[in-house]
Design a protein around this motif. Sequence first.
Motif, PDB file in Angstrom:
ATOM      1  N   ARG A 297      27.931   1.464  28.594  1.00 26.69           N
ATOM      2  CA  ARG A 297      27.708   1.792  27.186  1.00 26.69           C
ATOM      3  C   ARG A 297      28.929   2.423  26.530  1.00 26.69           C
ATOM      4  N   TYR A 298      29.841   2.964  27.355  1.00 28.05           N
ATOM      5  CA  TYR A 298      30.991   3.645  26.770  1.00 28.05           C
ATOM      6  C   TYR A 298      31.851   2.653  26.010  1.00 28.05           C
ATOM      7  N   GLY A 299      32.241   3.057  24.820  1.00 29.05           N
ATOM      8  CA  GLY A 299      33.141   2.205  24.058  1.00 29.05           C
ATOM      9  C   GLY A 299      32.431   1.318  23.064  1.00 29.05           C
ATOM     10  N   ARG A 300      31.094   1.282  23.153  1.00 26.97           N
ATOM     11  CA  ARG A 300      30.425   0.435  22.176  1.00 26.97           C
ATOM     12  C   ARG A 300      30.422   1.084  20.795  1.00 26.97           C
ATOM     13  N   ASP A 301      30.363   2.432  20.791  1.00 26.20           N
ATOM     14  CA  ASP A 301      30.337   3.051  19.483  1.00 26.20           C
ATOM     15  C   ASP A 301      31.411   4.113  19.396  1.00 26.20           C
TER      16      ASP A 301
ATOM     17  N   PRO B 294      27.481  12.208  19.777  1.00 28.58           N
ATOM     18  CA  PRO B 294      28.668  13.003  19.429  1.00 28.58           C
ATOM     19  C   PRO B 294      28.318  14.367  18.825  1.00 28.58           C
TER      20      PRO B 294
ATOM     21  N   ILE C 108      39.538   2.822  25.845  1.00 24.73           N
ATOM     22  CA  ILE C 108      38.413   2.154  26.476  1.00 24.73           C
ATOM     23  C   ILE C 108      38.244   0.750  25.922  1.00 24.73           C
TER      24      ILE C 108
ATOM     25  N   ALA D  71      29.454  11.218  24.611  1.00 24.99           N
ATOM     26  CA  ALA D  71      29.758   9.830  24.254  1.00 24.99           C
ATOM     27  C   ALA D  71      28.544   9.181  23.593  1.00 24.99           C
ATOM     28  N   ILE D  72      27.360   9.522  24.075  1.00 21.83           N
ATOM     29  CA  ILE D  72      26.151   8.913  23.520  1.00 21.83           C
ATOM     30  C   ILE D  72      25.745   9.623  22.228  1.00 21.83           C
TER      31      ILE D  72
ATOM     32  N   ASN E 167      39.779   4.166  21.863  1.00 28.37           N
ATOM     33  CA  ASN E 167      40.813   3.148  21.742  1.00 28.37           C
ATOM     34  C   ASN E 167      41.235   2.601  23.091  1.00 28.37           C
TER      35      ASN E 167
END
Lengths: 345, 282
Positions: B278-282, B183, B103, B180-181, B101
């Motif tokens: 890439r962080y925050g995309r998923d 989980p 991010i 993060a990539i 959230n």
Amino acid sequence: MTEADLDLDVDLEGEFEPEDLQGPKPVAHVGPPVLVVDDLHIVYRVFGGKARAAAKSGAANVRAAKVEKPSFVKRLLSSGSGHVGAVSEVHAVRGISFVARHGEAIGIVGVNGSGKSTLLRAVAGLIPPASGSVYVDGEPALLGVNAALMPQLTGERNIMIGGLALGMTPQEVDERFDEVVEFADIGDFVYLPMKTYSSGMAARLRFAISSAARPEILMIDEALATGDAAFKARSKARIDEVRKNAGTVFLVSHSIATIEAMCTRVLWVHQGQLVMDGPADEVAEAYKEFVRAHRRANTSARAGGVGPRARSKRRNREVAEAKTGDATPSDGQATDAADAKPTAE
Amino acid sequence: MGVRPPLLDYVRDVFSRWAFIRVLGTSTAYAKNQNNYLGQLWALLNPILNATVYVLVFGILLDASRGVDNSIAFIVIGVFLFRFIDQSVHGGAQSIAKKTNLIRSLHFPRAVLPMSQVVSLLTTLVPTLVVMCAIVLLSGLVGSNEPIPVTWEWLLLPCIVALLWLFNTGLAFIMARIVAITPDLDNIINFVMRFAMYGSGVIFPVTKYAEELPQAAQAIVEPILEYQPIGVFLYVARSILMQEESFPPSGEMWLWAVGWAVVTLVVGFIVFWRGEERYGRD
């Protein structure tokens, strides 16, 4: 993918070109471009649930996922995969382009799930684009500081956290502390934990913190919904101030009245695509017309139920409605739909 | 927008956010214990209770402390410091995944999140270190244990904690990127850390047990156990606080500690930075 979703999309896209062609009518002190969004696509990865199969055939936003008729073996294999390794992709923003200039206040409207907030976050550089690009002159600040705040801590502490999160230095936060408290109008409550605040107070404090950073590009997502009339007036003043200082304001809201009051230009987003882009009153009018039509379509569809299971029934009905030019604010979609149908399969 | 910045710019950016890292870290530490009667006291009580369990089970019931005279001091130092490592790994793993959230709503170098997580753990660690030293001193008065003298060497404790902090930050970076990539890996961490705990002599001197292995296995296992990072940090901390023949002060171990800290931090930072966009995309 059903024909109803499809023809809705296709003809919306066909009817309205990006603003470059239409040309926004500058209203107030419009300067050079500050933000260029070029053919932006955003794809989310979504974990969990059986959503995959349902989503594939459901919302149009999930069109990126390949639709195929599963064979028996495949169905057998995938019967468990809804729960194990369920990952689906949601194509939330699909090819949006526009240019924003200094001194503009841009409203973004659209129905729920149309990709407004995603667009805003992507423009702020918070969600990486799947393709396309965003060029920014200056540092955009999304009014989303609440994610950094901690409800267990006092307002005072949260002003510090929020301010730092927005990129201010501790000295700057100290300097603006009084101003923030005054703007939020929370008085001595600032020394109490934020979880004791009323929702209006918390919302005012959030707005006060995020707009204290004086960003060049201010982005507001539904933040003004709470708050009394006096606070609304103060926020409008703050937005106008940002605009006067050659800043740019983006505002996402469901309240078309708020948009009309605060914005000089409106983008209408539907299912991840730009439907219309132009002066506030023009777009607002068209959008209102669309919402009315949408509501009519929904009411008539409710007879057949609106749950996912009943959706296919409703869709058939919508096709019929669309053919009579009722469900969408455009005409000539029958031919578009006919053209588009083959591509769906 | 949404493009990874060059490494040097990124480092500069992260340093300019130091105040944010500090405030976010200390606030998180404070907020965590806000919702109960004893409040911040739990930050002290938690590791003490934790250590008590291990002292009772491994020190007294199982008497697993081979060749160590003061098993209470041994276990307490091990448990308190390992807790810092363990929580850094867990905290780092969740620092990105649980803050999606944040991010998605603010723009800042994401390295701030794992760093502030470790800072938050460090702020809770500092008071517990005082308690740890107190317990170590008291343990010298219990039973047949020799009194533990307070020497000038104790001043080196902050140094090894600082090195451990750098090491943990590096670990947190790596875990943050991995989880993060993917989980799913969050579920595995628990088991890996349990293994690390028993494998690095947190509650019993594992190197002494390794001596009982056959010659060939010993040649492989012993150096690994001795020079793996957690073992090194614990060894140095014990050599500082406990005046025992089994832990003579060793310059070599200090070098290993510095090496592990720097290497892990640098590698972790680069690993984390390579995933920045890439962080925050998923």
